[in-house]
Design a protein around this motif. Structure first.
Motif, PDB file in Angstrom:
ATOM      1  N   LYS A   1       0.665  -1.194   0.489  1.00  0.00           N
ATOM      2  CA  LYS A   1       0.258  -0.358  -0.111  1.00  0.00           C
ATOM      3  C   LYS A   1       0.941   1.158  -0.105  1.00  0.00           C
ATOM      4  O   LYS A   1       0.476   1.872  -1.018  1.00  0.00           O
ATOM      5  CB  LYS A   1      -0.535  -0.108   1.646  1.00  0.00           C
ATOM      6  CG  LYS A   1      -1.986   1.035   1.026  1.00  0.00           C
ATOM      7  CD  LYS A   1      -2.751   1.093   2.147  1.00  0.00           C
ATOM      8  CE  LYS A   1      -3.437   1.919   2.730  1.00  0.00           C
ATOM      9  NZ  LYS A   1      -4.496   2.921   0.997  1.00  0.00           N
ATOM     10  N   ARG A   2       1.801   0.932   0.723  1.00  0.00           N
ATOM     11  CA  ARG A   2       2.699   2.101   0.754  1.00  0.00           C
ATOM     12  C   ARG A   2       3.164   2.531  -0.544  1.00  0.00           C
ATOM     13  O   ARG A   2       2.894   3.505  -1.501  1.00  0.00           O
ATOM     14  CB  ARG A   2       4.521   1.868   1.942  1.00  0.00           C
ATOM     15  CG  ARG A   2       3.760   1.888   3.337  1.00  0.00           C
ATOM     16  CD  ARG A   2       4.558   2.446   4.222  1.00  0.00           C
ATOM     17  NE  ARG A   2       5.986   2.114   3.633  1.00  0.00           N
ATOM     18  CZ  ARG A   2       6.465   0.356   4.412  1.00  0.00           C
ATOM     19  NH1 ARG A   2       5.545   0.277   4.804  1.00  0.00           N
ATOM     20  NH2 ARG A   2       7.313  -0.411   4.168  1.00  0.00           N
ATOM     21  N   VAL A   3       3.581   1.829  -1.632  1.00  0.00           N
ATOM     22  CA  VAL A   3       3.764   1.697  -3.199  1.00  0.00           C
ATOM     23  C   VAL A   3       3.042   2.062  -3.873  1.00  0.00           C
ATOM     24  O   VAL A   3       3.516   3.518  -4.720  1.00  0.00           O
ATOM     25  CB  VAL A   3       4.394   0.172  -3.426  1.00  0.00           C
ATOM     26  CG1 VAL A   3       4.611   0.154  -5.065  1.00  0.00           C
ATOM     27  CG2 VAL A   3       5.994  -0.335  -2.578  1.00  0.00           C
ATOM     28  N   SER A   4       2.028   1.964  -3.384  1.00  0.00           N
ATOM     29  CA  SER A   4       0.759   2.259  -4.208  1.00  0.00           C
ATOM     30  C   SER A   4       0.672   4.023  -4.126  1.00  0.00           C
ATOM     31  O   SER A   4       0.192   4.353  -5.247  1.00  0.00           O
ATOM     32  CB  SER A   4      -0.743   1.258  -4.567  1.00  0.00           C
ATOM     33  OG  SER A   4      -0.214   0.687  -5.253  1.00  0.00           O
ATOM     34  N   THR A   5       0.378   3.522  -2.186  1.00  0.00           N
ATOM     35  CA  THR A   5       0.595   5.628  -2.316  1.00  0.00           C
ATOM     36  C   THR A   5       1.068   6.380  -2.836  1.00  0.00           C
ATOM     37  O   THR A   5       1.184   7.954  -3.564  1.00  0.00           O
ATOM     38  CB  THR A   5       0.513   5.488  -1.153  1.00  0.00           C
ATOM     39  OG1 THR A   5      -1.228   4.972  -0.529  1.00  0.00           O
ATOM     40  CG2 THR A   5       0.038   7.250  -0.957  1.00  0.00           C
ATOM     41  N   ALA A   6       2.621   6.179  -3.213  1.00  0.00           N
ATOM     42  CA  ALA A   6       4.090   6.506  -3.960  1.00  0.00           C
ATOM     43  C   ALA A   6       3.586   7.140  -5.205  1.00  0.00           C
ATOM     44  O   ALA A   6       4.000   8.143  -5.393  1.00  0.00           O
ATOM     45  CB  ALA A   6       5.150   5.812  -3.086  1.00  0.00           C
ATOM     46  N   ALA A   7       3.003   5.949  -5.567  1.00  0.00           N
ATOM     47  CA  ALA A   7       2.823   4.955  -7.374  1.00  0.00           C
ATOM     48  C   ALA A   7       1.775   6.597  -7.643  1.00  0.00           C
ATOM     49  O   ALA A   7       1.596   6.995  -9.741  1.00  0.00           O
ATOM     50  CB  ALA A   7       2.718   4.499  -7.652  1.00  0.00           C
ATOM     51  N   LEU A   8       1.174   6.894  -6.736  1.00  0.00           N
ATOM     52  CA  LEU A   8      -0.400   7.897  -6.965  1.00  0.00           C
ATOM     53  C   LEU A   8       0.276   9.010  -8.330  1.00  0.00           C
ATOM     54  O   LEU A   8      -0.691   9.432  -8.962  1.00  0.00           O
ATOM     55  CB  LEU A   8      -0.960   8.598  -6.020  1.00  0.00           C
ATOM     56  CG  LEU A   8      -2.010   7.072  -5.489  1.00  0.00           C
ATOM     57  CD1 LEU A   8      -2.538   7.850  -4.523  1.00  0.00           C
ATOM     58  CD2 LEU A   8      -3.002   6.554  -6.467  1.00  0.00           C
ATOM     59  N   ASP A   9       1.193   9.768  -7.964  1.00  0.00           N
ATOM     60  CA  ASP A   9       2.343  11.299  -8.334  1.00  0.00           C
ATOM     61  C   ASP A   9       1.992  10.509 -10.526  1.00  0.00           C
ATOM     62  O   ASP A   9       2.335  11.626 -10.849  1.00  0.00           O
ATOM     63  CB  ASP A   9       3.610  11.350  -7.604  1.00  0.00           C
ATOM     64  CG  ASP A   9       3.068  11.990  -6.314  1.00  0.00           C
ATOM     65  OD1 ASP A   9       1.202  12.410  -6.415  1.00  0.00           O
ATOM     66  OD2 ASP A   9       4.081  12.456  -5.643  1.00  0.00           O
ATOM     67  N   LEU A  10       2.625   9.653  -9.858  1.00  0.00           N
ATOM     68  CA  LEU A  10       3.262   8.467 -11.565  1.00  0.00           C
ATOM     69  C   LEU A  10       1.881   9.018 -12.896  1.00  0.00           C
ATOM     70  O   LEU A  10       2.116   8.925 -14.017  1.00  0.00           O
ATOM     71  CB  LEU A  10       3.144   7.301 -11.526  1.00  0.00           C
ATOM     72  CG  LEU A  10       4.306   7.175 -10.790  1.00  0.00           C
ATOM     73  CD1 LEU A  10       5.058   5.642 -10.651  1.00  0.00           C
ATOM     74  CD2 LEU A  10       5.871   8.186 -11.586  1.00  0.00           C
ATOM     75  N   GLY A  11       0.355   9.250 -11.579  1.00  0.00           N
ATOM     76  CA  GLY A  11      -0.499   8.975 -12.890  1.00  0.00           C
ATOM     77  C   GLY A  11      -0.582  10.444 -13.383  1.00  0.00           C
ATOM     78  O   GLY A  11      -1.598  11.001 -14.715  1.00  0.00           O
ATOM     79  N   VAL A  12      -0.178  11.921 -12.623  1.00  0.00           N
ATOM     80  CA  VAL A  12       0.145  12.749 -12.762  1.00  0.00           C
ATOM     81  C   VAL A  12       0.374  13.451 -15.084  1.00  0.00           C
ATOM     82  O   VAL A  12       1.904  13.036 -14.505  1.00  0.00           O
ATOM     83  CB  VAL A  12       0.405  14.480 -12.321  1.00  0.00           C
ATOM     84  CG1 VAL A  12       0.270  15.722 -12.786  1.00  0.00           C
ATOM     85  CG2 VAL A  12      -0.383  13.905 -10.539  1.00  0.00           C
ATOM     86  N   GLY A  13      -0.215  13.536 -15.290  1.00  0.00           N
ATOM     87  CA  GLY A  13       0.132  13.682 -16.911  1.00  0.00           C
ATOM     88  C   GLY A  13       0.520  11.963 -17.655  1.00  0.00           C
ATOM     89  O   GLY A  13       1.797  12.420 -18.472  1.00  0.00           O
ATOM     90  N   LEU A  14       0.501  11.277 -17.038  1.00  0.00           N
ATOM     91  CA  LEU A  14       1.095   9.883 -16.948  1.00  0.00           C
ATOM     92  C   LEU A  14       0.353  10.017 -18.727  1.00  0.00           C
ATOM     93  O   LEU A  14      -0.865  10.196 -19.887  1.00  0.00           O
ATOM     94  CB  LEU A  14      -0.131   8.700 -16.794  1.00  0.00           C
ATOM     95  CG  LEU A  14       0.241   7.267 -17.081  1.00  0.00           C
ATOM     96  CD1 LEU A  14       1.476   6.829 -16.926  1.00  0.00           C
ATOM     97  CD2 LEU A  14      -0.682   6.117 -16.341  1.00  0.00           C
ATOM     98  N   ASN A  15       1.414   9.555 -19.420  1.00  0.00           N
ATOM     99  CA  ASN A  15       0.689   9.609 -20.941  1.00  0.00           C
ATOM    100  C   ASN A  15       1.567   8.439 -21.619  1.00  0.00           C
ATOM    101  O   ASN A  15       2.448   8.043 -21.339  1.00  0.00           O
ATOM    102  CB  ASN A  15       0.723  10.472 -22.275  1.00  0.00           C
ATOM    103  CG  ASN A  15       2.660  11.498 -21.560  1.00  0.00           C
ATOM    104  OD1 ASN A  15       3.517   9.981 -21.612  1.00  0.00           O
ATOM    105  ND2 ASN A  15       2.214  12.765 -21.840  1.00  0.00           N
TER     106      ASN A  15
END
Length: 235
Positions: free
Chosen positions: A221-235
């Protein structure tokens, strides 16, 4: 032979005469009252030395004032940001994000039913990898669901954060990517957030989990929470 004794002229002493000095009996008044010239005093060097030291102190003080007082004090630098716990790399299978306009076809459970009734505008997904502190590789699927309105995004975000309501398929579940030992990532850790019209969903898991299932889920869950920033501007 004559017994008369010859006569010589008398000596001066015999006449009682004295040699008299030609100086007057008393010195003139001007000579008796004139002061005797004193020798010139020796110059003392300490005033010169003291003056030099004082001048040096004044110069040093001026330099110090110019260097410290003429410019405003500079603010202290901000503290360094703490190092991120997880560093992500894009998996080769999804160097270009996987795009789809039919979100319901790539969802399950109540989330699928919601997306059938409330279609999305765009689904964007990609796979990332990171490493735990003890060197284990973690795989993370990031999905960005773009809804038509911010209200629809809020309702979808509230739904997927409830246990047992399903979610959007991760890229392993949809077989977009293959990872030995894993067929899906939903058994690991989950995190989601809402940004305007976008719902960002991250799911993470590893083929080498911790022995304690609760500790494993908390770590993922800590990994997934940190990964949410990767979704900003994902392309």
């Amino acid at each position: 032979m004559s017994d008369s004794v010859p006569k010589f002229p008398p000596r001066p002493s015999d006449q009682g005469s004295l040699i008299v000095s030609s100086l007057p009996d008393q010195l003139p008044l001007t000579l008796r009252t004139a002061p005797v010239a004193a020798p010139p005093p020796r110059r003392r060097r300490w005033p010169v030395i003291a003056g030099g030291v004082l001048a040096a102190l004044l110069v040093a003080g001026g330099v110090l004032w110019w260097s410290t007082g003429s410019a405003p004090p500079q603010p202290a630098p901000p503290p360094a940001a703490p190092a991120a716990e997880f560093v992500f790399a894009r998996a080769p299978e999804t160097q270009r994000a996987v795009l789809d306009s039919d979100c319901s076809a790539h969802a399950y459970g109540d989330t699928k039913a919601f997306l059938v009734d409330t279609p999305c505008a765009q689904l964007t997904r990609a796979l990332f990898t990171t490493t735990t502190a003890d060197g284990r590789t973690v795989h993370t699927s990031v999905a960005v669901v773009r809804m038509h309105t911010a209200d629809d995004a809020t309702r979808l975000g509230d739904l997927v954060r409830v246990d047992g309501t399903g979610s959007v398929n991760d890229v392993l579940r949809d077989r977009v990517a293959v990872v030995p030992g894993l067929t899906r990532l939903s058994r690991g850790g989950f995190a989601a957030t809402v940004l305007d019209q976008h719902v960002i969903i991250a799911e993470s898991d590893t083929a080498t989990p911790l022995p304690d299932p609760m500790a494993h889920k908390a770590e993922m869950k800590r990994v997934s929470t940190a990964a949410l920033d990767l979704g900003v501007g994902l392309n």
